[in-house]
Write a protein that holds these residues in place. Structure first.
Motif, PDB file in Angstrom:
ATOM      1  N   GLY A   1      44.474  98.051  53.160  1.00 35.58           N
ATOM      2  CA  GLY A   1      45.428  97.377  52.285  1.00 35.58           C
ATOM      3  C   GLY A   1      45.864  96.044  52.853  1.00 35.58           C
ATOM      4  O   GLY A   1      45.700  95.761  54.044  1.00 35.58           O
TER       5      GLY A   1
ATOM      6  N   ARG B   1      50.713  96.196  51.694  1.00 34.56           N
ATOM      7  CA  ARG B   1      51.472  97.380  52.088  1.00 34.56           C
ATOM      8  C   ARG B   1      51.577  97.538  53.598  1.00 34.56           C
ATOM      9  O   ARG B   1      52.309  98.393  54.089  1.00 34.56           O
ATOM     10  CB  ARG B   1      50.851  98.637  51.480  1.00 34.56           C
ATOM     11  CG  ARG B   1      49.484  99.020  52.009  1.00 34.56           C
ATOM     12  CD  ARG B   1      49.001 100.308  51.376  1.00 34.56           C
ATOM     13  NE  ARG B   1      47.750 100.780  51.957  1.00 34.56           N
ATOM     14  CZ  ARG B   1      47.245 101.982  51.734  1.00 34.56           C
ATOM     15  NH1 ARG B   1      47.897 102.830  50.940  1.00 34.56           N
ATOM     16  NH2 ARG B   1      46.115 102.354  52.280  1.00 34.56           N
ATOM     17  N   ARG B   2      50.833  96.745  54.370  1.00 36.98           N
ATOM     18  CA  ARG B   2      50.910  96.773  55.829  1.00 36.98           C
ATOM     19  C   ARG B   2      51.325  95.385  56.317  1.00 36.98           C
ATOM     20  O   ARG B   2      50.548  94.437  56.256  1.00 36.98           O
ATOM     21  CB  ARG B   2      49.552  97.135  56.433  1.00 36.98           C
ATOM     22  CG  ARG B   2      49.000  98.480  55.971  1.00 36.98           C
ATOM     23  CD  ARG B   2      49.665  99.631  56.701  1.00 36.98           C
ATOM     24  NE  ARG B   2      49.013 100.887  56.376  1.00 36.98           N
ATOM     25  CZ  ARG B   2      49.532 101.844  55.618  1.00 36.98           C
ATOM     26  NH1 ARG B   2      50.734 101.678  55.093  1.00 36.98           N
ATOM     27  NH2 ARG B   2      48.872 102.963  55.378  1.00 36.98           N
TER      28      ARG B   2
ATOM     29  N   GLN C   1      49.045  90.488  46.439  1.00 37.45           N
ATOM     30  CA  GLN C   1      47.786  90.506  47.182  1.00 37.45           C
ATOM     31  C   GLN C   1      46.939  89.279  46.866  1.00 37.45           C
ATOM     32  O   GLN C   1      46.483  88.588  47.779  1.00 37.45           O
ATOM     33  CB  GLN C   1      46.962  91.762  46.888  1.00 37.45           C
ATOM     34  CG  GLN C   1      45.666  91.778  47.724  1.00 37.45           C
ATOM     35  CD  GLN C   1      44.730  92.941  47.437  1.00 37.45           C
ATOM     36  OE1 GLN C   1      43.526  92.746  47.275  1.00 37.45           O
ATOM     37  NE2 GLN C   1      45.265  94.153  47.408  1.00 37.45           N
TER      38      GLN C   1
ATOM     39  N   ASP D   1      47.505  98.314  46.965  1.00 40.85           N
ATOM     40  CA  ASP D   1      48.782  97.657  47.282  1.00 40.85           C
ATOM     41  C   ASP D   1      49.834  97.855  46.202  1.00 40.85           C
ATOM     42  O   ASP D   1      51.030  97.683  46.458  1.00 40.85           O
ATOM     43  CB  ASP D   1      48.565  96.157  47.504  1.00 40.85           C
ATOM     44  CG  ASP D   1      48.023  95.835  48.882  1.00 40.85           C
ATOM     45  OD1 ASP D   1      48.248  96.643  49.792  1.00 40.85           O
ATOM     46  OD2 ASP D   1      47.375  94.789  49.042  1.00 40.85           O
ATOM     47  N   ARG D   2      49.391  98.158  44.984  1.00 41.52           N
ATOM     48  CA  ARG D   2      50.294  98.325  43.838  1.00 41.52           C
ATOM     49  C   ARG D   2      51.126  97.072  43.593  1.00 41.52           C
ATOM     50  O   ARG D   2      52.243  97.128  43.081  1.00 41.52           O
ATOM     51  CB  ARG D   2      51.169  99.571  44.005  1.00 41.52           C
ATOM     52  CG  ARG D   2      50.367 100.845  44.237  1.00 41.52           C
ATOM     53  CD  ARG D   2      51.243 102.082  44.280  1.00 41.52           C
ATOM     54  NE  ARG D   2      51.812 102.386  42.987  1.00 41.52           N
ATOM     55  CZ  ARG D   2      51.157 103.023  42.007  1.00 41.52           C
ATOM     56  NH1 ARG D   2      49.905 103.410  42.192  1.00 41.52           N
ATOM     57  NH2 ARG D   2      51.752 103.259  40.851  1.00 41.52           N
ATOM     58  N   ASP D   3      50.565  95.949  44.002  1.00 39.34           N
ATOM     59  CA  ASP D   3      51.216  94.650  43.787  1.00 39.34           C
ATOM     60  C   ASP D   3      50.116  93.596  43.698  1.00 39.34           C
ATOM     61  O   ASP D   3      49.876  92.844  44.640  1.00 39.34           O
ATOM     62  CB  ASP D   3      52.166  94.336  44.940  1.00 39.34           C
ATOM     63  CG  ASP D   3      53.089  93.155  44.625  1.00 39.34           C
ATOM     64  OD1 ASP D   3      52.764  92.389  43.698  1.00 39.34           O
ATOM     65  OD2 ASP D   3      54.109  92.995  45.317  1.00 39.34           O
TER      66      ASP D   3
END
Length: 395
Positions: free
Chosen positions: A155, A158-159, A192, A186-188
């Motif tokens: 990801g 998310r990290r 990203q 990432d759900r974003d």
């Protein structure tokens, strides 16, 4: 320099010719039977000659090729595979230059003389995987050319810190940075893609992004990438890997996207997985889109399958897309060879004068016969050096 002549070969299945090599380059092609004084002449026995294969999507940093068998484990999902790999990779020596070199040698044995490979970059290993792949490439002294993609397998957003690692990799000369499923992982997607394109604009590198989402979710991701490519000016520098949704969309929707991909020079790579929807590859070709074939990961913690032979991937692609006619098989063979040139930033990759001397000889009648049977490589020449004979490495 030593002059070497590969005599009596049939480029793409045509009439026999002699191919003269000086240094790393094809210097001259003449009708078969000419005298070649003061040259090392190697009889090609009228075998089919193809350019070296270009593997446009690989993961050479994390294979256990040549090591004891490792059983498949972990949850059978993308998230499960990521977690399992993080838990297991250190005990299997991943990444390491020696393991990577074994994979690259297997590529060469099968006739692959250039590859674009994704290399994991994350908070656990930093840029160590990139260093391992570069060392493995150097050990082979130019026989196989490797282009890198710094790949955030775990990801991007998310990290915390992954974008910084990608920025470092690009600053240190990695040709491309990667991304992965901006919606699902990432759900974003906005964060990203904005982060990736910002790094690519800053350093002038390419973007090579894994997309697995299907249907309209996949199409939504394509639209975001199209928008950012247009606004950033990164024309010809963006590649979509896998992109399963493209084969699932209605024809009109697909045609609209293809026109924009072509306009912006957005290319595609596929590993032709069994069960996936066929790509509109004829329309992609007719629109001028770049399309390359790759092996993906082989014998790694994601899958126990694969042997590094791009001809077997070409056969999978041909089956998936219902190739039947010789012309179709010829186009598939071109995807495996000349069509991969742009993924290695090569102007020319073919059996022509002035090209790098990457030549594969097969005991086959034509490209269709070679793909269907995948016979042993009788001779592999990489950058003017003989690296394999009768299916065995000689370096």
């Amino acid at each position: 320099m030593q002059r070497t002549v590969i005599s009596q070969v049939r480029p793409w299945g045509g009439e026999p010719v002699d191919i003269e090599i000086v240094g790393e380059t094809i210097s001259r092609i003449t009708p078969a039977g000419h005298d070649h004084p003061e040259a090392l002449v190697i009889d090609g026995h009228e075998h089919l000659a193809l350019p070296g294969f270009i593997n446009a999507h690989a993961h050479v940093d994390k294979s256990w090729w040549g090591q004891p068998w490792v059983s498949y484990g972990g949850e059978a999902s993308t998230q499960g595979r990521i977690a399992h790999e993080r838990e297991e990779r250190e005990k299997h020596g991943i990444p390491a230059a020696g393991a990577t070199e074994r994979v690259l040698r297997e590529f060469l044995r099968h006739g692959t003389t250039a590859t674009r490979t994704h290399v994991d970059v994350d908070l656990g290993i930093g840029l160590d995987g990139i260093a391992a792949v570069r060392e493995a490439e150097a050990r082979l002294e130019g026989a196989i050319e490797v282009e890198l993609v710094a790949f955030p397998q775990d990801g991007v957003i998310r990290r915390d810190g992954v974008l910084d690692l990608l920025d470092r990799a690009a600053a240190e000369g990695v040709e491309n940075i990667g991304g992965l499923d901006p919606c699902a992982i990432d759900r974003d997607p906005v964060a990203q893609l904005d982060g990736l394109f910002r790094i690519a604009e800053k350093h002038g590198c390419g973007i090579d992004i894994h997309l697995h989402a299907g249907g309209e979710l996949g199409a939504f991701e394509y639209e975001l990438i199209i928008d950012r490519t247009r606004r950033s000016g990164l024309h010809g520098k963006v590649n979509v890997a896998h992109g399963f949704a493209l084969g699932q969309l209605p024809e009109a929707r697909r045609a609209e996207l293809l026109a924009q991909f072509s306009e912006l020079g957005i290319s595609w790579t596929t590993v032709a997985p069994i069960g996936s929807a066929p790509l509109p590859w004829t329309q992609m070709r007719e629109s001028g889109m770049g399309l390359g074939l790759g092996t993906d990961g082989i014998r790694d913690l994601w899958s126990p399958y694969g042997d590094g032979d791009l001809l077997r991937v070409a056969l999978d692609f041909a089956r998936l897309h219902r190739a039947r006619y010789d012309e179709d098989f010829l186009h598939v063979a071109q995807l495996s060879t000349t069509g991969g040139a742009e993924f290695m930033h090569r102007v020319t990759h073919d059996l022509v004068e002035g090209a790098r001397a990457d030549i594969v000889l097969l005991d086959a009648q034509n490209a269709a016969d070679a793909i269907v049977r995948a016979p042993a490589r009788e001779l592999v020449v990489a950058a003017g050096r003989i690296v394999a004979e009768r299916g065995q490495l000689v370096i």
